[in-house]
Design an enzyme around this catalytic site. Sequence first.
Site, PDB file in Angstrom:
ATOM      1  N   VAL A   1      35.215  34.806  32.919  1.00  7.18           N
ATOM      2  CA  VAL A   1      36.620  33.754  33.133  1.00  7.18           C
ATOM      3  C   VAL A   1      36.272  32.810  34.176  1.00  7.18           C
ATOM      4  O   VAL A   1      35.656  33.358  35.112  1.00  7.18           O
ATOM      5  CB  VAL A   1      37.835  34.683  33.037  1.00  7.18           C
ATOM      6  CG1 VAL A   1      38.299  35.453  31.855  1.00  7.18           C
ATOM      7  CG2 VAL A   1      37.760  35.869  34.455  1.00  7.18           C
TER       8      VAL A   1
ATOM      9  N   THR B   1      36.195  46.953  33.668  1.00  3.81           N
ATOM     10  CA  THR B   1      35.382  48.327  33.515  1.00  3.81           C
ATOM     11  C   THR B   1      33.878  47.982  33.205  1.00  3.81           C
ATOM     12  O   THR B   1      33.698  46.945  32.586  1.00  3.81           O
ATOM     13  CB  THR B   1      35.789  49.251  32.430  1.00  3.81           C
ATOM     14  OG1 THR B   1      35.363  48.908  31.311  1.00  3.81           O
ATOM     15  CG2 THR B   1      37.084  49.425  32.709  1.00  3.81           C
ATOM     16  N   HIS B   2      32.825  48.800  33.859  1.00  2.00           N
ATOM     17  CA  HIS B   2      31.689  48.307  33.549  1.00  2.00           C
ATOM     18  C   HIS B   2      30.727  49.710  33.445  1.00  2.00           C
ATOM     19  O   HIS B   2      30.679  50.518  34.343  1.00  2.00           O
ATOM     20  CB  HIS B   2      30.782  47.392  34.675  1.00  2.00           C
ATOM     21  CG  HIS B   2      29.585  46.914  34.647  1.00  2.00           C
ATOM     22  ND1 HIS B   2      29.338  46.066  33.480  1.00  2.00           N
ATOM     23  CD2 HIS B   2      28.420  47.380  35.208  1.00  2.00           C
ATOM     24  CE1 HIS B   2      28.088  45.773  33.603  1.00  2.00           C
ATOM     25  NE2 HIS B   2      27.529  46.528  34.501  1.00  2.00           N
TER      26      HIS B   2
ATOM     27  N   ALA C   1      35.296  36.297  41.170  1.00  7.29           N
ATOM     28  CA  ALA C   1      34.781  35.107  39.918  1.00  7.29           C
ATOM     29  C   ALA C   1      33.452  35.400  39.721  1.00  7.29           C
ATOM     30  O   ALA C   1      32.846  34.746  38.848  1.00  7.29           O
ATOM     31  CB  ALA C   1      35.088  33.832  41.138  1.00  7.29           C
TER      32      ALA C   1
END
Length: 188
Positions: free
Chosen positions: A93, A108-109, A142
Amino acid sequence: MRIVVLVSGTGSNLQAVIDAVASGELADVQIAAVGADKHGTYGVQRSAAAGIETFVVNFKDFADRGEWNHALTEKCLSYAPDYVVSSGFMRIVGEEFINAFDGTYINTHPALLPSFPGAHGVRDAMAYGVKVTGCTVHIADAGVDTGPILRQEAVAILDTDTEETLHERIKVVERRLLIATLADLAAK
Ligand code: GAR
């Protein structure tokens, strides 16, 4: 606490949140809506089946990333959420979205960030040959899978693992961490 959840795929982590809301484990959490960046995701299908409002801001319908990002931001803002949760949302985004949800966009990763960010966290960890990987829940900024870490837990890589078996074990932990994080945030 109102949340909007964004998905790009199967939404199995989202399902765990839906179940935790339904069972009362996340009694103070309301899923205001579930959104996707493309049509036909199972994540949206299962949300609709659970009676949750859904939307699609289809990336391919927009002339450029900026326009898509603007539409996604506006759509999410329309639900006035306290938090937006990326649960397997596989698009980056832009600044407008990050500014609108500054400090309230949760991701979440499936790796121990800052190691192995990006779309292939599980595959990349296996390819590197690390013996321990894991999952991370963090506030997204970002960057790509960057921002303050809220919870993290290790998962061992077994000699017998394939990307699929490892990812499935990671997701079991990920679901628990995501629910615990949402419970923490709702209690604030
Ligand atoms: C989860 O493992 C999530 O961490 C990952 O996608 C999977 C979605 O699974 N996200 C990323 O890799 C973001 N960089 P699900 O659709 O079954 O919940």
